[in-house]
Scaffold this motif. Structure first.
Motif, PDB file in Angstrom:
ATOM      1  N   ILE A  43     -12.898   1.310   9.760  1.00  0.00           N
ATOM      2  CA  ILE A  43     -12.497   1.468   8.369  1.00  0.00           C
ATOM      3  C   ILE A  43     -13.357   2.546   7.724  1.00  0.00           C
ATOM      4  O   ILE A  43     -14.396   2.943   8.263  1.00  0.00           O
ATOM      5  CB  ILE A  43     -12.616   0.147   7.576  1.00  0.00           C
ATOM      6  CG1 ILE A  43     -14.085  -0.285   7.459  1.00  0.00           C
ATOM      7  CG2 ILE A  43     -11.783  -0.950   8.217  1.00  0.00           C
ATOM      8  CD1 ILE A  43     -14.305  -1.453   6.512  1.00  0.00           C
ATOM      9  N   LEU A  58      -2.283   3.780  -1.941  1.00  0.00           N
ATOM     10  CA  LEU A  58      -3.163   3.130  -0.971  1.00  0.00           C
ATOM     11  C   LEU A  58      -4.515   2.792  -1.591  1.00  0.00           C
ATOM     12  O   LEU A  58      -5.077   1.716  -1.342  1.00  0.00           O
ATOM     13  CB  LEU A  58      -3.355   4.036   0.248  1.00  0.00           C
ATOM     14  CG  LEU A  58      -4.244   3.482   1.367  1.00  0.00           C
ATOM     15  CD1 LEU A  58      -3.671   2.180   1.914  1.00  0.00           C
ATOM     16  CD2 LEU A  58      -4.404   4.509   2.482  1.00  0.00           C
ATOM     17  N   GLY A  73       0.784  -1.230   0.000  1.00  0.00           N
ATOM     18  CA  GLY A  73       0.000   0.000   0.000  1.00  0.00           C
ATOM     19  C   GLY A  73       0.812   1.273   0.000  1.00  0.00           C
ATOM     20  O   GLY A  73       0.241   2.355   0.142  1.00  0.00           O
ATOM     21  N   ASP A  79     -12.420   4.106   1.824  1.00  0.00           N
ATOM     22  CA  ASP A  79     -11.178   3.811   1.104  1.00  0.00           C
ATOM     23  C   ASP A  79     -10.715   2.372   1.299  1.00  0.00           C
ATOM     24  O   ASP A  79      -9.791   1.922   0.622  1.00  0.00           O
ATOM     25  CB  ASP A  79     -10.063   4.760   1.557  1.00  0.00           C
ATOM     26  CG  ASP A  79     -10.327   6.201   1.140  1.00  0.00           C
ATOM     27  OD1 ASP A  79     -11.039   6.398   0.139  1.00  0.00           O
ATOM     28  OD2 ASP A  79      -9.829   7.119   1.817  1.00  0.00           O
ATOM     29  N   ASP A  80     -11.333   1.654   2.234  1.00  0.00           N
ATOM     30  CA  ASP A  80     -10.900   0.291   2.550  1.00  0.00           C
ATOM     31  C   ASP A  80     -11.751  -0.771   1.868  1.00  0.00           C
ATOM     32  O   ASP A  80     -11.787  -1.921   2.315  1.00  0.00           O
ATOM     33  CB  ASP A  80     -10.939   0.073   4.068  1.00  0.00           C
ATOM     34  CG  ASP A  80      -9.931   0.930   4.803  1.00  0.00           C
ATOM     35  OD1 ASP A  80      -8.738   0.821   4.489  1.00  0.00           O
ATOM     36  OD2 ASP A  80     -10.329   1.715   5.683  1.00  0.00           O
ATOM     37  N   HIS A 109       2.469  -1.997   7.837  1.00  0.00           N
ATOM     38  CA  HIS A 109       1.155  -2.545   7.486  1.00  0.00           C
ATOM     39  C   HIS A 109       0.629  -3.440   8.598  1.00  0.00           C
ATOM     40  O   HIS A 109      -0.511  -3.286   9.051  1.00  0.00           O
ATOM     41  CB  HIS A 109       1.254  -3.340   6.191  1.00  0.00           C
ATOM     42  CG  HIS A 109      -0.007  -4.063   5.825  1.00  0.00           C
ATOM     43  ND1 HIS A 109      -1.065  -3.439   5.201  1.00  0.00           N
ATOM     44  CD2 HIS A 109      -0.387  -5.348   6.021  1.00  0.00           C
ATOM     45  CE1 HIS A 109      -2.039  -4.311   5.018  1.00  0.00           C
ATOM     46  NE2 HIS A 109      -1.651  -5.478   5.502  1.00  0.00           N
ATOM     47  N   ASN A 166      -5.966  -0.978  -1.839  1.00  0.00           N
ATOM     48  CA  ASN A 166      -7.244  -1.362  -1.246  1.00  0.00           C
ATOM     49  C   ASN A 166      -8.186  -1.972  -2.272  1.00  0.00           C
ATOM     50  O   ASN A 166      -9.042  -2.794  -1.933  1.00  0.00           O
ATOM     51  CB  ASN A 166      -7.906  -0.149  -0.591  1.00  0.00           C
ATOM     52  CG  ASN A 166      -7.244   0.236   0.715  1.00  0.00           C
ATOM     53  OD1 ASN A 166      -6.638  -0.606   1.373  1.00  0.00           O
ATOM     54  ND2 ASN A 166      -7.343   1.498   1.095  1.00  0.00           N
ATOM     55  N   GLN A 167      -8.048  -1.570  -3.530  1.00  0.00           N
ATOM     56  CA  GLN A 167      -8.910  -2.118  -4.578  1.00  0.00           C
ATOM     57  C   GLN A 167      -8.393  -3.466  -5.072  1.00  0.00           C
ATOM     58  O   GLN A 167      -9.160  -4.412  -5.247  1.00  0.00           O
ATOM     59  CB  GLN A 167      -8.991  -1.137  -5.750  1.00  0.00           C
ATOM     60  CG  GLN A 167      -9.961  -1.556  -6.836  1.00  0.00           C
ATOM     61  CD  GLN A 167     -11.401  -1.543  -6.366  1.00  0.00           C
ATOM     62  OE1 GLN A 167     -11.808  -0.646  -5.641  1.00  0.00           O
ATOM     63  NE2 GLN A 167     -12.172  -2.532  -6.775  1.00  0.00           N
ATOM     64  N   ARG A 190     -10.264  -4.191   1.136  1.00  0.00           N
ATOM     65  CA  ARG A 190      -9.792  -4.998   2.260  1.00  0.00           C
ATOM     66  C   ARG A 190     -10.887  -5.842   2.904  1.00  0.00           C
ATOM     67  O   ARG A 190     -10.616  -6.579   3.856  1.00  0.00           O
ATOM     68  CB  ARG A 190      -9.183  -4.086   3.328  1.00  0.00           C
ATOM     69  CG  ARG A 190      -7.942  -3.330   2.904  1.00  0.00           C
ATOM     70  CD  ARG A 190      -7.424  -2.473   4.048  1.00  0.00           C
ATOM     71  NE  ARG A 190      -7.264  -3.275   5.248  1.00  0.00           N
ATOM     72  CZ  ARG A 190      -7.609  -2.872   6.474  1.00  0.00           C
ATOM     73  NH1 ARG A 190      -8.153  -1.689   6.654  1.00  0.00           N
ATOM     74  NH2 ARG A 190      -7.425  -3.649   7.510  1.00  0.00           N
ATOM     75  N   GLN A 241      -6.150  -6.188  -3.803  1.00  0.00           N
ATOM     76  CA  GLN A 241      -5.452  -6.631  -2.605  1.00  0.00           C
ATOM     77  C   GLN A 241      -4.349  -7.626  -2.949  1.00  0.00           C
ATOM     78  O   GLN A 241      -4.576  -8.831  -3.074  1.00  0.00           O
ATOM     79  CB  GLN A 241      -6.446  -7.252  -1.640  1.00  0.00           C
ATOM     80  CG  GLN A 241      -7.269  -6.226  -0.895  1.00  0.00           C
ATOM     81  CD  GLN A 241      -6.508  -5.633   0.278  1.00  0.00           C
ATOM     82  OE1 GLN A 241      -6.329  -6.262   1.307  1.00  0.00           O
ATOM     83  NE2 GLN A 241      -6.063  -4.406   0.132  1.00  0.00           N
ATOM     84  N   ARG A 285      -2.467  -2.460  11.209  1.00  0.00           N
ATOM     85  CA  ARG A 285      -3.688  -3.251  11.129  1.00  0.00           C
ATOM     86  C   ARG A 285      -4.020  -3.889  12.461  1.00  0.00           C
ATOM     87  O   ARG A 285      -5.166  -4.088  12.795  1.00  0.00           O
ATOM     88  CB  ARG A 285      -3.555  -4.354  10.063  1.00  0.00           C
ATOM     89  CG  ARG A 285      -3.382  -3.838   8.644  1.00  0.00           C
ATOM     90  CD  ARG A 285      -4.368  -2.761   8.282  1.00  0.00           C
ATOM     91  NE  ARG A 285      -4.203  -2.326   6.908  1.00  0.00           N
ATOM     92  CZ  ARG A 285      -4.616  -1.173   6.434  1.00  0.00           C
ATOM     93  NH1 ARG A 285      -5.197  -0.309   7.224  1.00  0.00           N
ATOM     94  NH2 ARG A 285      -4.446  -0.855   5.173  1.00  0.00           N
TER      95      ARG A 285
END
Length: 637
Positions: free
Chosen positions: A379, A275, A263, A382-383, A326, A279-280, A386, A282, A330
């Motif tokens: 989240i 990023l 990312g 934008d996530d 990352h 996120n799109q 994920r 993965q 997370r």
């Protein structure tokens, strides 16, 4: 207490020859055991035996000895024979007699894990058990060890990975594919960094078998397939067009290549674009290619996952640092304290002026989730890419069928997550025309309602009287709801509404000082509130007013204090929608309770809906997620 003397050697061959599973007692003076009542908390001298009494009671299970320790000897499992409750053994009575041992065939795997030098029973007893029955302690949820989330980085050669990351195991593809211990892991997150993802390669099978094992691979097989689909790339290019144009505007060349590692990109100015693409799509290591079209605008032409071999050696230090950031980000602060059983995403919009849950409530949800063994993470939109990393999705953002909240719900449902609000509930609750038809057909009491259209618009005033209320089908939070007092206002409002929808809901106006809000979770009522009308207004929210007069006051009470008929009507209406979380609005007029609407995304704010249950409200909702996730997982294992 039993003797702490270690056991003597067990003559296994002699036992096998005799065909017995229990060794002979050691020779010596035989002393008969004397049974006495167990008295919790009564400590005896080493050789003192209390007299028998008629009022003796059996020993409490909580104060008795723990299960006997075991050792494995030449294919047999030996365990010390437990004494009869209330019995003083020979060794305890000072006779020096060895304890009796029992042998059984060690055929199960658990016997292989038993240590060869068991501790004495006295050492195994905790202090409260040694001195009497343990005082009951409040029970806290302890996540099961075999349900803890593991993080794996899978490469073609584990030694090639340049950094050690706490809580992350690096394995090679052969071990992951063939070692049984990885088959038995539950809920592991697998970061696939193999050299190739081509069909039937080792990298392909790492992602494929990860999905079969219930693991969460990055990239997934579906993501790898998306790399080959130009329509998906074009869709992403259109969705991120503004971000792409702004991020790449300074570049003068006709083409541009962007490398994305967990990312991130080496250049901080491309952080948001990197990023968004991560996120799109993965995948741990990505490469995106852009070029200008005939009008000079940047277009995303290709996105592909790259192998470790394609990363320049000078970039590996950055790759390792990006991976560390990352995983640490997370996990968050709560993950350092415990190993979660499952992961829960809470979708919210930080800049929402009227969010379903305020920041304090969101933090209470996170703490309640942790107490249940769930790792909850906030989240944003934008996530989206994920979603597959989680086990559940809790939407705490205003839901609409036409915005990203519905796409999140659909994506999560397809990925097998437990979702609140689920897409079916969003579809049903956000359309007032559907609700009016559904409630009327099932004989739920609602205000007199007409589905208005161009053909019957002129007769609405005659049928419902004035004032009446017009509602857009997808109205929410008092937006798109107007009260009209005469035929002219009705005609003007209908003209506006019918330009946006062919159907509009028209209802009789029921003046009240407050609305009942009954919360329903899993088909059961969970809270009851009174939402009072905003000062000088006919709704609970007056969008034209300034704070703090914008909202009416609220009053929360135990479910048992709310009118029984109101609660019954709310539960019946909510159950027609589904078995998730709902807020049912009810008006009380002349002793009758009218269902106004069912909300799929009810307010849950700290200081309002939680006034009665306090933190228990958040624990109940998180407990609902835990039960549903475990039920979902049990279907696969």
């Amino acid at each position: 207490m039993r003797s702490s003397t270690p056991p003597g050697p067990v003559d296994v061959p002699a036992v096998e020859q005799a065909g017995r599973l229990t060794p002979k007692r050691p020779r010596g003076k035989a002393a008969h055991s004397k049974k006495v009542p167990a008295r919790p908390g009564n400590r005896l001298a080493h050789n003192q035996i209390p007299p028998r009494t008629e009022s003796a009671v059996p020993a409490s299970p909580t104060s008795g000895p723990k299960p006997a320790p075991e050792i494995k000897v030449l294919g047999f499992r030996a365990r010390r024979k437990p004494p009869v409750p209330g019995e003083i053994t020979d060794a305890q009575n000072g006779e020096g007699k060895e304890p009796e041992w029992i042998l059984t065939a060690a055929t199960d795997r658990s016997s292989e894990l038993v240590g060869s030098n068991p501790r004495s029973d006295s050492a195994q007893l905790s202090a409260p058990e040694a001195n009497g029955p343990a005082r009951s302690q409040p029970r806290r949820h302890q996540p099961s060890q075999d349900r803890r989330t593991s993080i794996l980085i899978v490469t073609n050669n584990a030694e090639d990975w340049p950094a050690k990351i706490e809580g992350v195991e690096v394995v090679d593809d052969e071990a992951y594919l063939t070692d049984p211990k990885y088959c038995e892991l539950r809920g592991a997150k697998v970061f696939n960094l193999c050299r190739s993802y081509r069909y039937q390669s080792a990298g392909y099978y790492v992602s494929l078998l990860a999905e079969a094992r219930g693991h969460k691979p990055l990239p997934s097989v579906a993501t790898v397939r998306d790399f080959k689909t130009q329509s998906v790339v074009r869709m992403v290019s259109d969705e991120f067009d503004e971000l792409i144009q702004r991020g790449l505007a300074p570049i003068k060349s006709p083409t541009f290549r962007l490398s994305i590692y967990f990312g991130q990109n080496l250049a901080a100015k491309y952080k948001r674009l990197a990023l968004a693409l991560f996120n799109q799509f993965q995948s741990p290591l990505l490469r995106a290619e852009f070029s200008r079209d005939a009008k000079g605008r940047w277009q995303l032409r290709k996105v592909d996952s790259i192998s470790g071999n394609e990363v320049p050696k000078s970039h590996w230090g950055f790759v390792a640092q990006a991976a560390i950031e990352h995983f640490v980000s997370r996990r968050g602060a709560t993950r350092k304290k415990f190993q979660p059983r499952y992961d829960l995403a809470i979708l919210h919009r930080p800049d929402d002026p009227t969010p379903p849950s305020n920041p304090k409530a969101l933090q209470k949800f996170i703490r309640a989730a942790e107490s249940m063994g769930l790792a909850a993470e906030l989240i944003t939109k934008d996530d989206f890419g994920r979603i597959a990393q989680f086990d559940g999705l809790f939407i705490r953002d205003t839901t609409f069928i036409s915005n990203y909240t519905y796409r999140f719900a659909r994506k999560a449902e397809v990925e097998g997550l437990v979702v609140v609000d689920d897409p079916s509930s969003i579809l049903r609750c956000t359309n007032k025309v559907y609700l009016a038809e559904l409630l009327a057909r099932h004989h739920v009491l609602i205000p007199q309602t007409v589905v208005a259209h161009a053909g019957n618009a002129s007769r609405l005033g005659e049928r419902l009287g004035f004032p009446l209320v017009l509602k857009k089908p997808d109205s929410a939070f008092s937006h798109g709801v107007v009260k009209v007092g005469n035929a002219d206002e009705l005609a003007a409002s209908l003209e506006t509404f019918l330009r946006q929808s062919d159907l509009v809901v028209a209802q009789e106006f029921l003046p009240t000082t407050f609305d009942w809000r009954i919360g329903v979770l899993d088909r059961q009522p969970i809270f009851a509130c009174k939402y009072y009308m905003a000062a000088g207004h006919w709704q609970i929210i007056n969008h034209a007013a300034e704070q703090p007069r914008r909202f009416g006051r609220s009053e929360t009470m135990p479910i048992d204090w709310a009118p029984r008929k109101a609660v019954q009507a709310a539960v019946k209406a909510a159950n027609l929608i589904g078995d998730g979380l709902y807020g049912v609005d009810i008006k009380e007029s002349e002793g009758k309770f009218y269902v106004m609407e069912v909300n799929d995304n009810p307010n849950l704010e700290a200081g309002v809906e939680d006034q009665v249950l306090k933190d228990e409200l958040y624990r109940r909702i998180m407990g609902f997620f835990l039960r549903r996730i475990e039920r979902q997982k049990s279907r696969h294992f």
